[in-house]
Design an enzyme around this catalytic site. Structure first.
Site, PDB file in Angstrom:
ATOM      1  N   ASP A   1       0.854  -1.181   0.000  1.00 51.22           N
ATOM      2  CA  ASP A   1       0.000   0.000   0.000  1.00 51.22           C
ATOM      3  C   ASP A   1       0.894   1.236   0.000  1.00 51.22           C
ATOM      4  O   ASP A   1       1.680   1.445   0.922  1.00 51.22           O
ATOM      5  CB  ASP A   1      -0.862  -0.042   1.280  1.00 51.22           C
ATOM      6  CG  ASP A   1      -2.057   0.872   1.191  1.00 51.22           C
ATOM      7  OD1 ASP A   1      -2.059   1.758   0.321  1.00 51.22           O
ATOM      8  OD2 ASP A   1      -2.985   0.709   2.004  1.00 51.22           O
TER       9      ASP A   1
ATOM     10  N   GLU B   1      -2.481   0.351  -4.462  1.00 48.82           N
ATOM     11  CA  GLU B   1      -2.230  -0.845  -3.674  1.00 48.82           C
ATOM     12  C   GLU B   1      -2.375  -2.103  -4.513  1.00 48.82           C
ATOM     13  O   GLU B   1      -2.990  -2.078  -5.586  1.00 48.82           O
ATOM     14  CB  GLU B   1      -3.157  -0.907  -2.457  1.00 48.82           C
ATOM     15  CG  GLU B   1      -4.617  -0.936  -2.759  1.00 48.82           C
ATOM     16  CD  GLU B   1      -5.436  -1.023  -1.478  1.00 48.82           C
ATOM     17  OE1 GLU B   1      -5.502  -2.111  -0.893  1.00 48.82           O
ATOM     18  OE2 GLU B   1      -5.998  -0.001  -1.074  1.00 48.82           O
TER      19      GLU B   1
END
Length: 367
Positions: free
Chosen positions: A24, A120
């Site tokens: 992420d 992500e």
DNA sequence: TCTGGGGTCCTAGGACCC
DNA sequence: TCTGGGGTCCTAGGACCC
């Protein structure tokens, strides 16, 4: 072909090794802007809609978060919290280019990359490769080559890998193995789980169910009444820490849409019709550019009281013809507009997409 | 404080068909 | 005269995600 419950239980009771990485990017859009403009570094930066035009925050820098600003917050509220914040519009073409570069780095060792939006992804290492080693390599390469930090989580199931990456942001590196999962799951608030949103949290909280342990202690009948069979099963898997196998089929888009929130509420049917035509043409352009056809047209409206409705129509055969799509969309809108109710959002979209290779098959049969 | 835009997936009822 | 059961398609709404 279907797996029996017994087989499934046998499979999940075997010890599971670390197998998946969740990565992420930290405050992605804001971090890209700060990277490219040194004068923004160390300052509260908010990327998203304008505070003067009903916009919301898309991403904000960690400096801005200290003022209480967060994603999805109305930009006007963000400005109230931090009048000195710097507001920037989203520059998606730039973020997409950076995301491409990051995807290339993630896939370098032959890993399978499953993107979830621009910032992500899950990374599945090739057989025999240690996921912790791979995660470290990727994190280092991204910092060195792209100049951005990210948070990574490593676990044996995707929901837990995602949970792991969220544990130590920013610039985090967290491993959750089975022992760690057994230790942390009981007290975990249900809303921390991927796919359990505010509505479900509120519903369950009203019945005193707030953590995974609460969930386990609730009679099955009560859960089924509250959630229905599908969501009860999903939550049972999620709270247990067992792998949730939900194959997200193809990477091909399933719908294309365009919508816009008006700066001020509108009532005039003619003006709304004109706006709808603009948006539908935008959707048709995309269909044509990507060589697609669609068989369902949907019109979406949001009234000033935030009530949101859709109307749709399906054709017998997929089309990308502007006249046909507009010809369906405009009467759908007419059903939703009465000339007196304020309208704050209007949208047009198509679903049931047909791709070029699908079309070839259709022609084969039509020939 | 007043709530974006782009999506995905699920549910549920009614129509329609066999 | 009362009335099945299953499957699929269409439509609408809603939860959730980034």
């Amino acid at each position: 072909m279907s797996e029996s419950t017994q087989e499934r239980q046998l499979r999940v009771s075997r010890p599971m090794g670390l197998s998946v990485i969740h990565l992420d990017m930290d405050a992605f859009y804001a971090a890209v802007e700060q990277r490219d403009d040194p004068t923004l570094r160390g300052k509260p930066v908010v990327v998203g809609g304008s505070p003067n035009a009903r916009g919301v925050v898309s991403t904000c820098s960690y400096e801005a978060r200290r003022f209480g600003i967060h994603s999805a917050m109305p930009s006007s509220r963000a400005r109230d919290l931090c009048p000195s914040a710097i507001f920037l519009p989203s520059d998606f073409s730039k973020y997409k280019a950076v995301a491409r570069q990051i995807r290339e780095i993630m896939g370098r060792d032959g890993a399978m990359v499953e993107s979830l939006g621009l910032d992500e992804a899950f990374v599945h290492p090739p057989p025999g490769m240690d996921p912790v080693t791979l995660a470290g390599r990727i994190k280092g390469d991204i910092l060195r080559e792209v100049g951005l930090t990210c948070s990574v989580g490593v676990s044996y199931a995707r929901p837990l890998a995602k949970l792991a990456s969220e544990r130590e942001k920013p610039d985090g590196f967290t491993v959750i193995d089975q022992a760690a999962a057994r230790a942390m799951l009981p007290d975990l608030p249900l809303g921390d789980l991927w796919g359990v949103g505010p509505r479900t949290v509120a519903l369950l909280a009203r019945h005193g169910i707030e953590t995974c342990a609460d969930f386990w202690g609730t009679p099955r009948e009560e859960l089924l009444t509250l959630l229905g069979p599908g969501r009860t099963w999903d939550l049972a898997l999620l709270t247990s820490g067992r792998p949730l196998v939900r194959e997200r089929s193809t990477s091909r888009a399933k719908s294309i849409s365009r919508e816009t929130t008006l700066t001020q509420d509108a009532r005039d049917p003619a003006a709304l019709d004109e706006l709808l035509v603009e948006m539908a043409e935008h959707v048709v352009d995309r269909l044509e550019r990507e060589g697609l056809a669609a068989s369902t047209v949907t019109v979406k409206i949001r009234y000033s009281n935030f009530r949101t409705l859709t109307r749709s129509r399906t054709f017998g055969a997929a089309t990308s013809e502007s006249s046909q799509i507009l010809g369906a969309a405009r009467p759908l809108l007419a059903r939703l507009v009465d000339g007196s109710t304020g309208v704050r959002l209007l949208g047009a979209g198509v679903t049931d997409l047909v791709y070029p290779d699908d079309l070839r098959q259709v022609r084969l049969f039509g020939a």
